[in-house]
Write a protein that holds these residues in place. Structure first.
Motif, PDB file in Angstrom:
ATOM      1  N   ARG A   1      60.666  82.764  62.228  1.00 43.19           N
ATOM      2  CA  ARG A   1      59.487  81.969  61.858  1.00 43.19           C
ATOM      3  C   ARG A   1      58.989  81.147  63.040  1.00 43.19           C
ATOM      4  O   ARG A   1      57.779  81.086  63.306  1.00 43.19           O
ATOM      5  N   LEU A   2      59.906  80.516  63.757  1.00 40.40           N
ATOM      6  CA  LEU A   2      59.515  79.699  64.905  1.00 40.40           C
ATOM      7  C   LEU A   2      58.931  80.546  66.025  1.00 40.40           C
ATOM      8  O   LEU A   2      57.932  80.170  66.649  1.00 40.40           O
ATOM      9  N   ARG A   3      59.541  81.683  66.286  1.00 40.47           N
ATOM     10  CA  ARG A   3      59.058  82.536  67.363  1.00 40.47           C
ATOM     11  C   ARG A   3      57.656  83.093  67.074  1.00 40.47           C
ATOM     12  O   ARG A   3      56.836  83.239  67.982  1.00 40.47           O
ATOM     13  N   LEU A   4      57.370  83.385  65.816  1.00 34.81           N
ATOM     14  CA  LEU A   4      56.091  84.010  65.471  1.00 34.81           C
ATOM     15  C   LEU A   4      55.003  82.996  65.141  1.00 34.81           C
ATOM     16  O   LEU A   4      53.837  83.376  65.004  1.00 34.81           O
ATOM     17  N   ASP A   5      55.355  81.730  65.029  1.00 36.64           N
ATOM     18  CA  ASP A   5      54.386  80.689  64.700  1.00 36.64           C
ATOM     19  C   ASP A   5      53.713  80.199  65.983  1.00 36.64           C
ATOM     20  O   ASP A   5      54.339  79.544  66.812  1.00 36.64           O
ATOM     21  N   GLU A   6      52.422  80.489  66.132  1.00 33.14           N
ATOM     22  CA  GLU A   6      51.701  80.135  67.348  1.00 33.14           C
ATOM     23  C   GLU A   6      51.535  78.626  67.506  1.00 33.14           C
ATOM     24  O   GLU A   6      51.219  78.140  68.595  1.00 33.14           O
TER      25      GLU A   6
END
Length: 240
Positions: A59-64
């Motif tokens: 979630r953190l990696r894909l959240d811009e």
């Protein structure tokens, strides 16, 4: 080639991604970075650990809107492209391309400023520590990178020097690591942390089982299975 190693420790609350590792001690990551400049780089990361931790990392990696790249007080702005190359209950492999970097500084942008082109970056992450190994064609300006990192880390981050020397082997298998089930990984980690594999042995199997609150036979089975997978993975062949 030469190699430069160092670590960055994160205090709780200093970085959202680091907090996931701090909250889940069995979570681990290895990564490989390339084409590093002041403006762009690519990265392939392998995360192993419990499903809840992996979901949080993804979630953190894909959240811009989440910025976890800068190591200075100012956030970095950049364009990002992510692809999840593998997704299982105990493993995620994520590719990231980062371009048009501006604003704050990351390890990659600082390295791109001071190091010769063509450097290769390998990292390992567990709990509060993010360890870096940079393979260099030349270490002529590595002192400038050291000074920049040591002097400019934001509050809550601390720099720990490793070494600068001739590179000794590859010693990195982020894309081909052996993946262990969570129970085997927990058993193996506890055995290593408590000195079960040291000579002389610092803890008995019975005492280790008591610490983990599992039957001795269960712990023995998990360690044997984990050891078998590590050996066969290292040798690249199955035991008959």
């Amino acid at each position: 080639m030469r190699e430069f190693t160092f670590g960055i420790d994160y205090e709780a609350g200093a970085d959202q991604l680091a907090d996931v590792f701090i909250d889940h001690p069995s979570l681990a990551a290895q990564s490989l970075h390339g084409c590093v400049t002041t403006e762009e780089f690519w990265r392939v990361e392998q995360f192993t650990g419990p499903t809840a931790a992996l979901d949080a990392v993804e979630r953190l990696r894909l959240d811009e809107t989440v910025e976890t790249m800068s190591v200075t007080e100012t956030d970095c702005t950049a364009t990002r492209q992510h692809d999840v190359l593998e997704r299982t209950d105990d493993r995620r492999v994520i590719y990231t391309y980062v371009g048009d970097i501006d604003g704050g500084e990351s390890v990659q942008t600082l390295a791109g400023r001071y190091l010769s082109p063509g450097s290769l970056f390998c990292t390992h992450r567990r709990e509060a520590r993010h360890e870096w190994r940079i393979l260099l064609r030349s270490d002529e300006r590595v002192g400038l990178l050291y000074d920049a990192l040591a002097a400019n880390l934001r509050s809550g981050l601390s720099f720990h020097m490793g070494h600068l020397r001739d590179a000794e082997g590859w010693n990195h298998d982020s894309l081909g690591s052996v993946v262990l089930p969570p129970d085997q990984r927990t058993a193996l980690r506890a055995a290593a942390d408590h000195g079960y594999y040291r000579t002389p042995r610092e803890i008995t199997l019975d005492d280790l089982a008591t610490k983990l609150d599992v039957p001795r036979s269960t712990l023995s089975y998990r360690l044997r299975r984990a050891e078998e997978k590590l050996v066969t993975g290292y040798l690249g062949e199955a035991l008959e």
